[in-house]
Design a protein around this motif. Structure first.
Motif, short mmCIF file in Angstrom:
data_model
loop_
_atom_site.label_atom_id
_atom_site.label_comp_id
_atom_site.label_asym_id
_atom_site.label_seq_id
_atom_site.Cartn_x
_atom_site.Cartn_y
_atom_site.Cartn_z
N UNK A 150 0.83 -1.21 0.00
CA UNK A 150 0.00 0.00 0.00
C UNK A 150 0.86 1.25 0.00
N UNK A 151 2.16 1.07 0.19
CA UNK A 151 3.13 2.17 0.16
C UNK A 151 4.37 1.70 -0.57
N UNK A 152 5.22 2.64 -0.91
CA UNK A 152 6.54 2.30 -1.44
C UNK A 152 7.54 2.30 -0.29
N UNK A 153 8.60 1.51 -0.43
CA UNK A 153 9.63 1.48 0.59
C UNK A 153 11.01 1.57 -0.05
N UNK A 154 11.81 2.52 0.37
CA UNK A 154 11.38 3.63 1.22
C UNK A 154 10.44 4.58 0.47
N UNK A 155 9.66 5.38 1.20
CA UNK A 155 8.71 6.27 0.52
C UNK A 155 9.37 7.44 -0.18
N UNK A 156 10.60 7.73 0.19
CA UNK A 156 11.38 8.81 -0.43
C UNK A 156 12.84 8.41 -0.40
N UNK B 83 27.19 6.52 -2.37
CA UNK B 83 26.43 7.75 -2.10
C UNK B 83 25.59 7.65 -0.83
N UNK B 84 25.45 6.45 -0.31
CA UNK B 84 24.76 6.24 0.96
C UNK B 84 23.33 6.77 0.94
N UNK B 85 22.67 6.56 -0.18
CA UNK B 85 21.27 6.98 -0.33
C UNK B 85 20.46 5.77 -0.77
N UNK B 86 19.41 5.47 -0.04
CA UNK B 86 18.46 4.45 -0.46
C UNK B 86 17.36 5.13 -1.27
N UNK B 87 17.27 4.80 -2.54
CA UNK B 87 16.34 5.48 -3.42
C UNK B 87 14.89 5.09 -3.13
N UNK B 88 14.00 6.02 -3.35
CA UNK B 88 12.57 5.76 -3.14
C UNK B 88 12.13 4.55 -3.95
N UNK B 89 11.42 3.62 -3.29
CA UNK B 89 10.93 2.43 -3.98
C UNK B 89 11.99 1.41 -4.31
N UNK B 90 13.21 1.57 -3.80
CA UNK B 90 14.27 0.61 -4.14
C UNK B 90 14.03 -0.75 -3.51
N UNK B 91 13.28 -0.83 -2.41
CA UNK B 91 12.91 -2.11 -1.81
C UNK B 91 11.66 -2.65 -2.51
N UNK B 92 10.59 -1.91 -2.49
CA UNK B 92 9.38 -2.27 -3.25
C UNK B 92 8.55 -1.02 -3.49
N UNK B 93 7.64 -1.12 -4.46
CA UNK B 93 6.81 0.02 -4.84
C UNK B 93 5.34 -0.26 -4.53
N UNK B 94 4.62 0.80 -4.30
CA UNK B 94 3.18 0.69 -4.06
C UNK B 94 2.52 -0.06 -5.21
N UNK B 95 1.63 -1.02 -4.86
CA UNK B 95 0.96 -1.83 -5.86
C UNK B 95 1.68 -3.11 -6.22
N UNK B 96 2.90 -3.30 -5.71
CA UNK B 96 3.67 -4.50 -6.01
C UNK B 96 3.20 -5.65 -5.12
N UNK B 97 3.06 -6.85 -5.68
CA UNK B 97 2.72 -8.03 -4.90
C UNK B 97 3.97 -8.53 -4.19
N UNK B 98 3.89 -8.57 -2.87
CA UNK B 98 5.05 -8.94 -2.08
C UNK B 98 4.99 -10.37 -1.55
N UNK B 99 3.79 -10.86 -1.24
CA UNK B 99 3.62 -12.22 -0.73
C UNK B 99 2.48 -12.86 -1.49
N UNK B 100 2.73 -14.04 -2.04
CA UNK B 100 1.72 -14.72 -2.84
C UNK B 100 0.84 -15.64 -1.98
N UNK B 101 -0.28 -16.03 -2.55
CA UNK B 101 -1.17 -17.00 -1.91
C UNK B 101 -0.38 -18.28 -1.61
N UNK B 102 -0.59 -18.84 -0.43
CA UNK B 102 0.10 -20.07 -0.06
C UNK B 102 1.35 -19.87 0.76
N UNK B 103 1.78 -18.62 0.94
CA UNK B 103 2.98 -18.36 1.73
C UNK B 103 2.70 -18.62 3.21
#
Length: 395
Positions: free
Chosen positions: A40-46, A128-148
């Motif tokens: 429901x959010x991006x990580x990191x958000x910024x 550069x020691x910067x974690x870019x917005x959405x570099x982990x995951x983005x809003x709307x991305x499926x992170x865990x599937x059915x059956x996990x």
């Protein structure tokens, strides 16, 4: 009497998931997802800092040493307002938003601070020691599937996706009915002649809980058919699976199957060609399942591991096959031939090799505390030399 593989196939067919429900994230440990988790959010958000240090523009570090005024501070959850002014820097902390206009974070260990100024004496490295917005995951991305299966790491992922509730398969509710006139509550057998502590239900309940089932009732019953029939009917009200221990042989007081006759028990299998545990059986009463285990402690725990655990896996939304992951390990000492039934011996690992316990009696209890493996051997197998690879299952 059917083979072990045939019994497993029957269990797999009977073990269909029980339906989905919504639960709070804090109650979802070891549950199985019935609906995917979508962020429901991006990580990191910024863009955020990966280190404590100073946010700067590359252009302001072209001539060193550089003395830059500190325009402000950026903390996690409370960032610097506005854009980084030219020829200045911002004190920044791990997880804080990187100010607009900054190209990098210089770690604090290579920066000297004097009052409201930061002095940069050396060229920063490539990082550069910067974690870019959405570099982990983005809003709307499926992170865990059915059956996990929701283990601790998956719960972190779900929470990070800003999800407060999860749709999971319902946990199987299990009732355990121990039968036998001789059985009494542990702690009282020493006071009653001819009685023994009822021990099987503790192991069966623990196995059920380990695979995510909810044990709703544990009851000891005397070999009184009328009382057993009443208990059988009541157990179906609150349980999806009823486990009956003991009374599975052909003695005059072995009522484990008879107690279900008036309720319309449909037997799916009545005996399995395994040692120990031949009397194990599985049946259905309407939409509820009943599994009968031998009364001997080792037989009961072995058949629980081999057949009850896969059954509960399937009912909880997992694959029954996940409960029976066999591996091959070398044998420490030679073994004699097997008899007419498939054999599952208790064993442990010593120096990377499998060693069977000398005592393999189906009534043994002491060995169960130390056994970590079941060794599977086919019927009619010839003697096996030391070093041979055997199929084993975690126990």
């Amino acid at each position: 009497m059917i083979s072990f593989d045939e019994a497993v196939a029957t269990v797999r067919e009977a073990a269909t998931s029980l339906g989905a429900e919504r639960v709070p994230l804090r109650e979802a440990h070891r549950r199985v997802l019935a609906d995917a988790v979508v962020a429901r959010v991006s990580a990191p958000p910024a863009d955020v800092s990966a280190m404590d240090g100073y946010a700067v523009r590359d252009a302001d570090l072209q001539s060193l040493p550089a003395r830059l005024p500190i325009a402000g501070e950026s903390f996690a959850g409370q960032g610097f307002k506005g854009q980084l002014p030219p020829a200045q820097c911002v004190r920044i902390f791990t997880g804080a938003a990187v100010p607009a206009g900054a190209d990098r974070v210089v770690v604090q260990e290579v920066v000297r601070r004097e009052g409201d100024e930061a002095i940069f004496s050396e060229m920063p490295g490539a990082g550069r020691h910067i974690r870019r917005a959405g570099s982990d995951f983005r809003r709307g991305e499926t992170l865990l599937d059915v059956g996990v299966l929701l283990r601790p790491g998956a719960l972190v992922t779900a929470a990070g996706a800003d999800v407060a509730e999860l749709t999971v398969w319902r946990r199987p509710r299990v009732a355990i009915l121990g039968t036998g006139d001789e059985l009494v509550e542990p702690g009282t057998a020493c006071e009653r002649e001819g009685c023994i502590p009822e021990s099987v239900s503790f192991g069966v309940a623990a196995l059920a809980a380990e695979v995510g089932a909810e044990v709703v009732e544990t009851l000891r019953l005397p070999d009184d058919l009328s009382r057993m029939r009443s208990a059988a009917a009541r157990s179906l009200d609150g349980a999806d699976v009823v486990v009956v221990t003991g009374g599975a042989s052909v003695g005059e007081r072995d009522f484990a199957k008879t107690m279900w006759d008036a309720l319309g028990l449909e037997l799916l299998f009545s005996k399995v060609a395994i040692k120990p545990g031949k009397p194990v059986w599985l049946g259905r009463v309407n939409d509820k399942l009943v599994i009968g285990l031998p009364g001997n402690p080792t037989s009961a725990l072995v058949t629980s591991r081999l057949l009850m655990v896969p059954l509960l896996h399937g009912l909880a939304g997992r694959s029954p096959s996940d409960a029976l992951v066999w591996k091959r390990l070398p044998l420490a000492a030679p073994l004699g031939p097997t008899g007419s039934r498939e054999t599952f011996s208790r064993a442990f690992v010593e120096a990377g090799k499998v060693r069977l316990f000398d005592h393999q009696d189906s009534s043994s209890q002491k060995v169960l505390a130390a056994a970590t493996l079941l060794v599977r051997r086919p019927p009619g197998e010839e003697p096996v030399p030391a070093g041979a690879l055997l199929e084993v299952l975690d126990f």
